[in-house]
Scaffold this motif. Structure first.
Motif, PDB file in Angstrom:
ATOM      1  N   LEU A   1      75.597  49.307  56.064  1.00 26.16           N
ATOM      2  CA  LEU A   1      74.428  50.073  56.485  1.00 26.16           C
ATOM      3  C   LEU A   1      74.142  51.233  55.540  1.00 26.16           C
ATOM      4  O   LEU A   1      73.309  52.095  55.842  1.00 26.16           O
ATOM      5  CB  LEU A   1      74.617  50.590  57.914  1.00 26.16           C
ATOM      6  CG  LEU A   1      74.745  49.507  58.989  1.00 26.16           C
ATOM      7  CD1 LEU A   1      75.086  50.118  60.338  1.00 26.16           C
ATOM      8  CD2 LEU A   1      73.474  48.681  59.093  1.00 26.16           C
ATOM      9  N   HIS A   2      74.812  51.265  54.392  1.00 19.02           N
ATOM     10  CA  HIS A   2      74.602  52.325  53.419  1.00 19.02           C
ATOM     11  C   HIS A   2      73.328  52.056  52.633  1.00 19.02           C
ATOM     12  O   HIS A   2      73.127  50.937  52.131  1.00 19.02           O
ATOM     13  CB  HIS A   2      75.788  52.419  52.463  1.00 19.02           C
ATOM     14  CG  HIS A   2      75.849  53.700  51.695  1.00 19.02           C
ATOM     15  ND1 HIS A   2      74.884  54.061  50.766  1.00 19.02           N
ATOM     16  CD2 HIS A   2      76.741  54.717  51.718  1.00 19.02           C
ATOM     17  CE1 HIS A   2      75.189  55.232  50.251  1.00 19.02           C
ATOM     18  NE2 HIS A   2      76.307  55.660  50.807  1.00 19.02           N
ATOM     19  N   PRO A   3      72.446  53.029  52.492  1.00 13.48           N
ATOM     20  CA  PRO A   3      71.175  52.793  51.782  1.00 13.48           C
ATOM     21  C   PRO A   3      71.335  52.315  50.345  1.00 13.48           C
ATOM     22  O   PRO A   3      70.445  51.648  49.821  1.00 13.48           O
ATOM     23  CB  PRO A   3      70.496  54.175  51.813  1.00 13.48           C
ATOM     24  CG  PRO A   3      71.095  54.869  52.985  1.00 13.48           C
ATOM     25  CD  PRO A   3      72.510  54.388  53.059  1.00 13.48           C
ATOM     26  N   GLN A   4      72.466  52.628  49.696  1.00 13.69           N
ATOM     27  CA  GLN A   4      72.646  52.240  48.302  1.00 13.69           C
ATOM     28  C   GLN A   4      73.368  50.912  48.122  1.00 13.69           C
ATOM     29  O   GLN A   4      73.628  50.494  46.999  1.00 13.69           O
ATOM     30  CB  GLN A   4      73.404  53.349  47.564  1.00 13.69           C
ATOM     31  CG  GLN A   4      72.625  54.649  47.479  1.00 13.69           C
ATOM     32  CD  GLN A   4      73.373  55.732  46.737  1.00 13.69           C
ATOM     33  OE1 GLN A   4      74.314  55.465  46.002  1.00 13.69           O
ATOM     34  NE2 GLN A   4      72.948  56.976  46.926  1.00 13.69           N
ATOM     35  N   ASN A   5      73.679  50.249  49.232  1.00 11.38           N
ATOM     36  CA  ASN A   5      74.320  48.936  49.146  1.00 11.38           C
ATOM     37  C   ASN A   5      73.244  47.856  49.077  1.00 11.38           C
ATOM     38  O   ASN A   5      72.563  47.596  50.071  1.00 11.38           O
ATOM     39  CB  ASN A   5      75.213  48.705  50.362  1.00 11.38           C
ATOM     40  CG  ASN A   5      75.872  47.333  50.357  1.00 11.38           C
ATOM     41  OD1 ASN A   5      75.770  46.579  49.384  1.00 11.38           O
ATOM     42  ND2 ASN A   5      76.551  47.006  51.440  1.00 11.38           N
ATOM     43  N   PRO A   6      73.057  47.189  47.930  1.00  9.53           N
ATOM     44  CA  PRO A   6      71.976  46.203  47.805  1.00  9.53           C
ATOM     45  C   PRO A   6      72.191  44.969  48.681  1.00  9.53           C
ATOM     46  O   PRO A   6      71.236  44.231  48.955  1.00  9.53           O
ATOM     47  CB  PRO A   6      71.994  45.836  46.317  1.00  9.53           C
ATOM     48  CG  PRO A   6      73.390  46.131  45.870  1.00  9.53           C
ATOM     49  CD  PRO A   6      73.834  47.312  46.679  1.00  9.53           C
TER      50      PRO A   6
END
Length: 359
Positions: free
Chosen positions: A305-310
């Protein structure tokens, strides 16, 4: 209502959710609700649930489970789970000595279970063999549109406060000895409560790692009253998000093979407050009572759920604290001494598996 591609999840400590004539920890003035107070409290909770508009809510300080289940159903939560019963005094069945946690959801709960053991933590640390959670957490698998199967934990860690047994001190007649003993006993109790929260944090961390073993991008969220602050060892143990300064073993971080570096992120959890951009210069408090204010309530998320995880199936895009009752000076008895924490997650895929438009 929020956007269809967004899901909102909340941690909500209800503060002594117990029917009238059920007493909180001991009998005494102000330790149970009148019928009128109970009606006010239920009304405030219902209004707050409508205001936060969360799809999934983790509750703490639940005593009257059936009453909460009914209230949640009235508020539009068709699915409800509570695996552990609260505990009542052996000497007085109208006094509750420990509350429990629960989860209400607008989406189907496909599995739920209490988390019981500390076995691995006990084997690898200095903890006593009898160590366990002060309140057993609840783990639910929930079918969330756009995210798929999502694991949601409700947790309530050991309370702050080094509590000394009255009988231990009352048995001492000499006042000098009584005072000397009190401070030593309070020191021992302080060690116990700090170590208990640290152990609870580690045990939950290991449970989440099990959730991620088969699917590293699986959405997992811990909605909790940690009873500790953002700079605490409790949070650091739970998230493992602090920077690695000395390398991995004897290998400098820069020398970790590129194909394996991504694993630095999947073994961390993340305080959702730190993920979206904030206009606030100061983090809002989530607890206010007895002229004390602090941050105790959290949404902790996995790398999925991390915004920087594509590769993540969703991204945390918002974090809110609903604290209007603090500013209004509303009594905690008919509201709460905690403020709900709400995290907004934007799904990256639709139910059909196609990317969400605009992402």
């Amino acid at each position: 209502m929020h956007a269809m591609s967004e899901v909102r999840m909340a941690s909500f400590n209800l503060c002594n959710f117990a029917l009238p004539r059920v007493h909180w920890h001991r009998r005494g003035a102000g330790r149970t609700y009148t019928d009128a107070q109970w009606m006010q409290k239920r009304q405030w909770i219902a209004e707050t649930l409508a205001a936060i508009d969360a799809d999934i809510v983790a509750f703490q300080e639940v005593v009257s489970v059936d009453a909460l289940r009914a209230l949640a159903a009235e508020a539009g939560y068709a699915h409800f789970a509570c695996a552990t019963e609260p505990r009542f005094s052996r000497d007085d069945p109208d006094i509750y000595v420990n509350s429990t946690v629960a989860i209400a959801s607008r989406f189907p709960i496909t599995a739920s279970a209490e988390i019981k053991t500390f076995e691995t933590i006990i084997d690898q640390t200095l903890l006593d063999r009898a160590a366990t959670y002060s309140r057993r957490p609840l783990r639910c698998a929930i079918d969330v549109p756009g995210l798929g199967e999502t694991i949601v934990y409700a947790a309530h860690f050991k309370s702050q406060g080094a509590l000394v047994r009255d009988a231990t001190i009352d048995a001492i007649a000499d006042w000098d000895e009584k005072l000397d003993r009190f401070y030593v006993e309070r020191m021992y109790a302080g060690i116990d409560q700090v170590s208990k929260r640290a152990a609870e944090a580690g045990a939950i961390y290991l449970q989440v790692r099990e959730d991620l073993q088969a699917d590293i991008d699986r959405p997992v969220i811990v909605l909790a009253d940690l009873n500790d602050g953002p700079g605490s060892h409790t949070l650091a143990i739970l998230t493992q998000a602090q920077p690695i300064e000395d390398g991995i073993g004897s290998v400098d971080l820069a020398d970790v093979p590129p194909a394996h570096r991504f694993r630095r992120y999947i073994h961390r959890l993340y305080d959702a407050y730190a993920l979206p951009a904030h206009a606030d210069f100061e983090r809002p408090v989530t607890f206010h009572a007895d002229r004390r204010s602090s941050v105790l309530d959290y949404a902790i998320v996995s790398n999925g759920l991390h915004p920087q995880n594509p590769n993540g199936r969703g991204a945390v895009v918002g974090h809110s604290v609903f604290d209007a009752h603090f500013a209004a000076g509303a009594p905690a008895a008919t509201t709460s001494d905690h403020a709900p924490v709400v995290v907004t997650i934007r799904a990256r895929r639709t139910e059909a598996g196609s990317p969400v438009i605009g992402l």
